[in-house]
Design a protein around this motif. Structure first.
Motif, PDB file in Angstrom:
ATOM      1  N   GLY A  45     -38.665  17.179  21.626  1.00  0.00           N
ATOM      2  CA  GLY A  45     -39.052  15.771  21.654  1.00  0.00           C
ATOM      3  C   GLY A  45     -39.072  15.243  23.071  1.00  0.00           C
ATOM      4  O   GLY A  45     -39.183  16.016  24.032  1.00  0.00           O
ATOM      5  N   GLU A  46     -38.957  13.926  23.193  1.00  0.00           N
ATOM      6  CA  GLU A  46     -38.915  13.329  24.523  1.00  0.00           C
ATOM      7  C   GLU A  46     -38.086  12.056  24.530  1.00  0.00           C
ATOM      8  O   GLU A  46     -37.886  11.421  23.493  1.00  0.00           O
TER       9      GLU A  46
ATOM     10  N   VAL B 207     -37.863  10.390  20.861  1.00  0.00           N
ATOM     11  CA  VAL B 207     -38.880  10.805  19.894  1.00  0.00           C
ATOM     12  C   VAL B 207     -38.636  12.277  19.581  1.00  0.00           C
ATOM     13  O   VAL B 207     -38.659  13.119  20.483  1.00  0.00           O
TER      14      VAL B 207
ATOM     15  N   GLU C   2     -39.716  15.688  17.307  1.00  0.00           N
ATOM     16  CA  GLU C   2     -40.866  16.281  16.623  1.00  0.00           C
ATOM     17  C   GLU C   2     -40.449  17.579  15.943  1.00  0.00           C
ATOM     18  O   GLU C   2     -41.154  18.560  16.010  1.00  0.00           O
ATOM     19  N   ASP C   3     -39.284  17.572  15.313  1.00  0.00           N
ATOM     20  CA  ASP C   3     -38.705  18.818  14.825  1.00  0.00           C
ATOM     21  C   ASP C   3     -38.361  18.745  13.343  1.00  0.00           C
ATOM     22  O   ASP C   3     -37.312  18.229  12.971  1.00  0.00           O
TER      23      ASP C   3
ATOM     24  N   GLU D 239     -37.697  14.829  12.176  1.00  0.00           N
ATOM     25  CA  GLU D 239     -38.773  14.163  12.891  1.00  0.00           C
ATOM     26  C   GLU D 239     -38.593  12.662  12.761  1.00  0.00           C
ATOM     27  O   GLU D 239     -38.265  12.156  11.692  1.00  0.00           O
TER      28      GLU D 239
ATOM     29  N   GLU E 112     -37.632   8.820  15.235  1.00  0.00           N
ATOM     30  CA  GLU E 112     -37.212   8.222  16.496  1.00  0.00           C
ATOM     31  C   GLU E 112     -35.820   7.625  16.379  1.00  0.00           C
ATOM     32  O   GLU E 112     -35.388   7.249  15.305  1.00  0.00           O
TER      33      GLU E 112
END
Length: 160
Positions: free
Chosen positions: A77-78, A103, A105-106, A110, A112
């Motif tokens: 993520g970031e 954020v 993305e996993d 997934e 935030e």
């Protein structure tokens, strides 16, 4: 005797509340036990935190990719953040009020997480208070301790 019993009941309730956190779901508060919590450490590569105090109202932004390993091979993520300077007239330490969004993305996590922090110029560590989340991080609360050496290390302690 009734007053003593009521006082003890209130004290016990207050003490139990201090040892736990609450979250709000569907308008109701629930007590979160330690089994609803998780810890994880993620790593990021990016520019060092700013070494100069921001002027009052000046804004700095950054985006740091987050990785699950110290070799920075597996991106998960970031970390997106912006900070607003308080100005040295208001805060001699050159403090900045920061808002962060993590954020992810996993898979099933997934979503935030968001949080707020204060950063003092020249500091190598800051604590971000997690104030909420979406998706796999809905109802998140807790803390992210960010340290910077040559890379970022983010230690999450979060309850859902």
């Amino acid at each position: 005797m009734k007053v003593l019993a009521t006082t003890l009941a209130l004290l016990l309730s207050f003490t139990m509340t201090l040892g736990a956190t609450t979250s709000k779901k569907n308008g109701l508060r629930k007590l979160v036990s330690a089994t609803d919590c998780t810890t994880m450490t993620l790593y990021g590569e990016g520019d060092a935190p700013t070494g100069a105090a921001l002027k009052a109202g000046e804004i700095v932004t950054m985006v740091v990719p987050l990785y699950s390993d110290t070799t920075l091979a597996t991106e998960v993520g970031e970390w997106e953040t912006y900070c607003v300077g308080l100005g040295v007239d208001q805060d001699p330490a050159g403090g900045q009020i920061c808002t962060s969004i993590f954020v992810f993305e996993d898979g099933d996590k997934e979503g935030e997480m968001s949080g707020t922090s204060v950063y003092d110029v020249g500091g190598k560590e800051m604590s971000i208070i997690v104030t909420g989340g979406t998706g796999g991080h809905a109802d998140a609360s807790g803390e992210v301790v960010v340290t910077y050496n040559t890379t970022y290390s983010l230690a999450f302690s979060v309850c859902y």
